[in-house]
Design a protein around this motif. Structure first.
Motif, mmCIF file in Angstrom:
data_model
loop_
_atom_site.group_PDB
_atom_site.id
_atom_site.type_symbol
_atom_site.label_atom_id
_atom_site.label_comp_id
_atom_site.label_asym_id
_atom_site.label_seq_id
_atom_site.Cartn_x
_atom_site.Cartn_y
_atom_site.Cartn_z
ATOM 1 N N GLY A 131 -17.298 -26.589 12.404
ATOM 2 C CA GLY A 131 -16.102 -26.136 13.116
ATOM 3 C C GLY A 131 -14.854 -26.280 12.268
ATOM 4 O O GLY A 131 -14.660 -27.299 11.595
ATOM 5 N N PHE A 132 -14.030 -25.250 12.281
ATOM 6 C CA PHE A 132 -12.725 -25.282 11.632
ATOM 7 C C PHE A 132 -11.702 -25.668 12.704
ATOM 8 O O PHE A 132 -11.471 -24.905 13.643
ATOM 9 C CB PHE A 132 -12.368 -23.915 11.042
ATOM 10 C CG PHE A 132 -13.114 -23.551 9.785
ATOM 11 C CD1 PHE A 132 -14.501 -23.535 9.753
ATOM 12 C CD2 PHE A 132 -12.422 -23.214 8.627
ATOM 13 C CE1 PHE A 132 -15.190 -23.194 8.589
ATOM 14 C CE2 PHE A 132 -13.102 -22.869 7.465
ATOM 15 C CZ PHE A 132 -14.484 -22.866 7.437
ATOM 16 N N GLY A 133 -11.105 -26.837 12.536
ATOM 17 C CA GLY A 133 -10.160 -27.320 13.527
ATOM 18 C C GLY A 133 -8.786 -26.672 13.428
ATOM 19 O O GLY A 133 -8.530 -25.813 12.581
ATOM 20 N N ARG A 134 -7.893 -27.122 14.297
ATOM 21 C CA ARG A 134 -6.579 -26.504 14.451
ATOM 22 C C ARG A 134 -5.817 -26.398 13.124
ATOM 23 O O ARG A 134 -5.234 -25.367 12.803
ATOM 24 C CB ARG A 134 -5.752 -27.312 15.451
ATOM 25 C CG ARG A 134 -4.365 -26.739 15.726
ATOM 26 C CD ARG A 134 -3.509 -27.755 16.474
ATOM 27 N NE ARG A 134 -4.137 -28.134 17.730
ATOM 28 C CZ ARG A 134 -3.895 -27.522 18.892
ATOM 29 N NH1 ARG A 134 -3.047 -26.511 18.941
ATOM 30 N NH2 ARG A 134 -4.498 -27.932 19.995
ATOM 31 N N ARG A 135 -5.815 -27.462 12.335
ATOM 32 C CA ARG A 135 -5.018 -27.438 11.102
ATOM 33 C C ARG A 135 -5.587 -26.459 10.072
ATOM 34 O O ARG A 135 -4.809 -25.812 9.344
ATOM 35 C CB ARG A 135 -4.941 -28.844 10.500
ATOM 36 C CG ARG A 135 -4.169 -29.837 11.344
ATOM 37 C CD ARG A 135 -3.552 -30.932 10.503
ATOM 38 N NE ARG A 135 -4.547 -31.629 9.666
ATOM 39 C CZ ARG A 135 -4.223 -32.323 8.586
ATOM 40 N NH1 ARG A 135 -2.950 -32.418 8.190
ATOM 41 N NH2 ARG A 135 -5.164 -32.959 7.904
ATOM 42 N N LEU A 136 -6.896 -26.343 10.004
ATOM 43 C CA LEU A 136 -7.477 -25.381 9.064
ATOM 44 C C LEU A 136 -7.173 -23.946 9.480
ATOM 45 O O LEU A 136 -7.006 -23.069 8.629
ATOM 46 C CB LEU A 136 -8.999 -25.574 8.959
ATOM 47 C CG LEU A 136 -9.507 -26.855 8.294
ATOM 48 C CD1 LEU A 136 -11.017 -26.787 8.117
ATOM 49 C CD2 LEU A 136 -8.829 -27.092 6.954
#
Length: 299
Positions: A131-136
């Motif tokens: 999963g690519f989180g919010r910051r990425l």
């Protein structure tokens, strides 16, 4: 908002029941699901995928799953997603209530998270679930990464460049990786438990391993400093909260793990319909070790 990009391939052009089970279980946790396939889906199979997917992408069979994820990523609408998750069809999942998995993911606080971290080559999030989180996403890292991919025909080099390389790029840019299953704390008691999970049993397969001069699974567990969590440590991974079981383990069993204990797991837990596994392997790999070791289960 959370989006899922699901990479799919099937040599027979099928959206298998085990895939539909996964999509059905994932559906409540995503605002949008994109199904990205390299299979030649007819109308019936396309409609099956549409039961749970909002977007279906059909693309040429080149570039492996990373290019399916890239094409799926590019197909996402210009919505402000807080998180984008990439999963493929290489696992039977979820083996238990997936709510517990998402709770553990949320507790990680990682920018790039996964079901498991592999310490081979260098610590990296395994790509079957990441999963690519919010910051990425908000920083533009996700867009830069997916648009930077190049066709890599060699699968091993692809893993080094894009799976191992992704985690390296994330950390190099000051972000953090994490996973539900992280065996960095592997100690002797954990190894002993995994040894028991894969305790040897009388079988032609085990005898063939010794005859070939290969290291039996139980010995490899004790000596491998960088174990792959999805192979010999499949049971430890489940205990730590990953609901994924690799198709490869039952189809090929490359490290000669004791598949009898996989059967014991399904017999004991009874949450996952093992008929999904039986029917899939009967179709795609009728000579798989799952069957040759007489482990087909009652449904």
């Amino acid at each position: 908002m959370r989006a899922l990009v699901f990479a799919h391939f099937d040599a027979h052009g099928q959206v298998d029941d085990y895939v539909l089970h996964a999509l059905r279980c994932f559906r409540p946790y995503f605002d949008l699901i994109c199904f990205s396939s390299t299979a030649a889906l007819n109308t019936e199979q396309h409609n099956r995928a549409s039961l749970y997917a909002d977007i279906i992408v059909i693309r040429p069979n080149i570039g492996y799953d990373f290019f399916s994820w890239r094409e799926g990523f590019e197909a996402l609408p210009n919505a402000a997603f807080d998180e984008i998750v990439f999963i493929n069809d290489s696992c039977y999942t979820p083996l238990f209530d997936i709510r517990k998995f998402w709770e553990r993911v949320d507790a990680l606080g990682a920018d790039l998270w996964g079901a498991a971290i592999n310490y081979q080559f260098r610590p990296h999030v395994q790509s079957f679930c990441m999963g690519f989180g919010r910051r990425l996403v908000s920083s533009g890292f996700a867009k830069r990464f997916w648009r930077s991919l190049e066709i890599e025909p060699d699968k091993f080099n692809l893993i080094l460049r894009f799976e191992v390389g992704l985690s390296a790029r994330v950390e190099d840019e000051g972000f953090r990786i994490g996973a539900v299953v992280d065996l960095s704390d592997l100690d002797n008691s954990t190894r002993q438990r995994a040894y028991k999970d894969n305790e040897p049993f009388p079988s032609s397969a085990a005898s063939a391993t010794v005859a070939r001069g290969e290291k039996p699974a139980n010995l490899q567990i004790m000596s491998d400093p960088f174990p792959n969590p999805s192979q010999l440590f499949w049971a430890e991974s489940l205990r730590r909260g990953s609901p994924f079981l690799k198709v490869e383990l039952l189809r090929d069993n490359p490290l000669d793990a004791n598949l009898a204990n996989v059967r014991h797991y399904f017999t004991r837990e009874k949450w996952y319909d093992v008929g999904l596994i039986n029917r899939h392997l009967e179709r795609v790999a009728p000579k798989a070790k799952w069957f040759s070791q007489a482990f087909t289960f009652a449904e």
